[in-house]
Design a protein around this motif. Structure first.
Motif, short mmCIF file in Angstrom:
data_model
loop_
_atom_site.label_atom_id
_atom_site.label_comp_id
_atom_site.label_asym_id
_atom_site.label_seq_id
_atom_site.Cartn_x
_atom_site.Cartn_y
_atom_site.Cartn_z
N UNK A 121 -43.70 -52.14 -13.30
CA UNK A 121 -43.24 -50.88 -12.73
C UNK A 121 -43.97 -49.72 -13.39
N UNK A 122 -44.10 -49.78 -14.71
CA UNK A 122 -44.82 -48.72 -15.43
C UNK A 122 -46.29 -48.66 -14.99
N UNK A 123 -46.91 -49.82 -14.82
CA UNK A 123 -48.29 -49.86 -14.35
C UNK A 123 -48.41 -49.24 -12.96
N UNK A 124 -47.47 -49.56 -12.09
CA UNK A 124 -47.50 -49.00 -10.74
C UNK A 124 -47.37 -47.47 -10.79
N UNK A 125 -46.48 -46.98 -11.64
CA UNK A 125 -46.29 -45.54 -11.77
C UNK A 125 -47.56 -44.86 -12.28
N UNK A 126 -48.26 -45.52 -13.17
CA UNK A 126 -49.47 -44.94 -13.75
C UNK A 126 -50.69 -45.02 -12.83
N UNK A 127 -50.77 -46.07 -12.03
CA UNK A 127 -51.98 -46.32 -11.26
C UNK A 127 -51.94 -45.84 -9.81
N UNK A 128 -50.80 -45.41 -9.33
CA UNK A 128 -50.70 -44.95 -7.95
C UNK A 128 -50.34 -43.47 -7.94
N UNK A 129 -50.61 -42.83 -6.82
CA UNK A 129 -50.44 -41.38 -6.73
C UNK A 129 -48.98 -40.93 -6.82
N UNK A 130 -48.07 -41.72 -6.26
CA UNK A 130 -46.66 -41.33 -6.23
C UNK A 130 -45.78 -42.56 -6.49
N UNK A 131 -44.65 -42.35 -7.17
CA UNK A 131 -43.61 -43.36 -7.31
C UNK A 131 -42.34 -42.75 -6.73
N UNK A 132 -41.78 -43.42 -5.75
CA UNK A 132 -40.56 -42.92 -5.11
C UNK A 132 -39.47 -43.99 -5.26
N UNK A 133 -38.29 -43.55 -5.67
CA UNK A 133 -37.15 -44.45 -5.87
C UNK A 133 -36.19 -44.33 -4.70
N UNK A 134 -35.76 -45.49 -4.21
CA UNK A 134 -34.74 -45.56 -3.16
C UNK A 134 -33.54 -46.25 -3.78
N UNK A 135 -32.49 -45.48 -4.03
CA UNK A 135 -31.31 -45.98 -4.72
C UNK A 135 -30.06 -45.70 -3.90
N UNK A 136 -29.02 -46.50 -4.11
CA UNK A 136 -27.76 -46.26 -3.39
C UNK A 136 -27.11 -44.95 -3.80
N UNK A 193 -66.06 -33.12 3.69
CA UNK A 193 -65.57 -34.17 2.82
C UNK A 193 -64.31 -34.78 3.42
N UNK A 194 -64.27 -36.11 3.50
CA UNK A 194 -63.11 -36.81 4.04
C UNK A 194 -62.12 -37.07 2.91
N UNK A 195 -60.89 -36.66 3.14
CA UNK A 195 -59.90 -36.89 2.08
C UNK A 195 -59.31 -38.28 2.24
N UNK A 196 -59.14 -38.94 1.12
CA UNK A 196 -58.58 -40.27 1.10
C UNK A 196 -57.07 -40.16 0.98
N UNK A 197 -56.35 -41.03 1.66
CA UNK A 197 -54.90 -41.00 1.60
C UNK A 197 -54.36 -41.37 0.24
N UNK A 198 -53.11 -41.07 0.04
CA UNK A 198 -52.42 -41.38 -1.22
C UNK A 198 -51.95 -42.83 -1.23
N UNK A 199 -51.85 -43.39 -2.43
CA UNK A 199 -51.21 -44.69 -2.59
C UNK A 199 -49.85 -44.47 -3.22
N UNK A 200 -48.87 -45.19 -2.72
CA UNK A 200 -47.49 -45.03 -3.15
C UNK A 200 -46.99 -46.31 -3.80
N UNK A 201 -46.16 -46.15 -4.80
CA UNK A 201 -45.36 -47.24 -5.36
C UNK A 201 -43.91 -46.89 -5.06
N UNK A 202 -43.15 -47.87 -4.65
CA UNK A 202 -41.74 -47.65 -4.33
C UNK A 202 -40.88 -48.51 -5.25
N UNK A 203 -39.74 -47.97 -5.63
CA UNK A 203 -38.75 -48.76 -6.36
C UNK A 203 -37.50 -48.80 -5.49
N UNK A 204 -37.05 -50.02 -5.17
CA UNK A 204 -35.88 -50.22 -4.31
C UNK A 204 -34.76 -50.79 -5.17
N UNK A 222 -48.77 -49.36 -2.06
CA UNK A 222 -49.55 -50.34 -2.82
C UNK A 222 -48.65 -51.33 -3.57
N UNK A 223 -47.45 -50.89 -3.92
CA UNK A 223 -46.55 -51.77 -4.68
C UNK A 223 -45.10 -51.39 -4.37
#
Length: 135
Positions: free
Chosen positions: A120-135, A1-12, A40-41
């Motif tokens: 932003x909430x939709x991105x968090x719900x629909x993608x595998x990971x949400x990562x925040x990049x903050x100062x 079975x081929x594993x599919x990669x993750x989709x990420x949402x980022x918050x900058x 993805x977003x």
């Protein structure tokens, strides 16, 4: 079975040339395909909205972050979402907001799009990971 990669949402949340958040988010997003994943977003919030300023013109010896975000959009077909409330209060206006506020020129252009926190909430719900990049 081929594993599919993750989709990420980022918050900058950091502005492009005064903090590391934008550079880190871009490098992270650009590295994802080599690991079998994709962004993805990207949601630009607070001072992070300055990453979408269409008239950004850095010196030649500095990275052109606006062009790198546009390239990311092209290569990974990701959404580049800009918080409308954060953008308008900082003078970043798309064509509709510029017209609405009586300005003749937009300062935010495609592929960036104005949106609200709901996206932003939709991105968090629909993608595998949400990562925040903050100062």
């Amino acid at each position: 079975m081929v594993s599919q990669g993750l989709t990420y949402a980022l918050m900058v949340q950091g502005s492009p040339y005064s903090q590391q958040a934008s550079h880190s988010a871009l490098r992270f997003a650009e590295a994802l395909p080599a690991q079998g994943h994709r962004v993805a977003a990207v949601f630009f919030y607070h001072d992070g909205v300055y990453n979408a300023a269409s008239m950004m013109t850095p010196p030649r010896d500095e990275p052109h972050l606006l062009e790198r975000w546009r390239a990311l959009y092209q290569t990974q077909q990701c959404e580049l979402l800009v918080c409308v409330a954060s953008a308008v209060r900082r003078g970043l206006l798309d064509e509709g907001e510029a017209r609405r506020h009586g300005h003749s020129h937009p300062t935010l252009e495609a592929p960036f799009e104005m949106t609200g926190l709901g996206q932003l909430m939709q991105a968090a719900l629909h993608h595998d990971r949400l990562i925040t990049f903050a100062p």
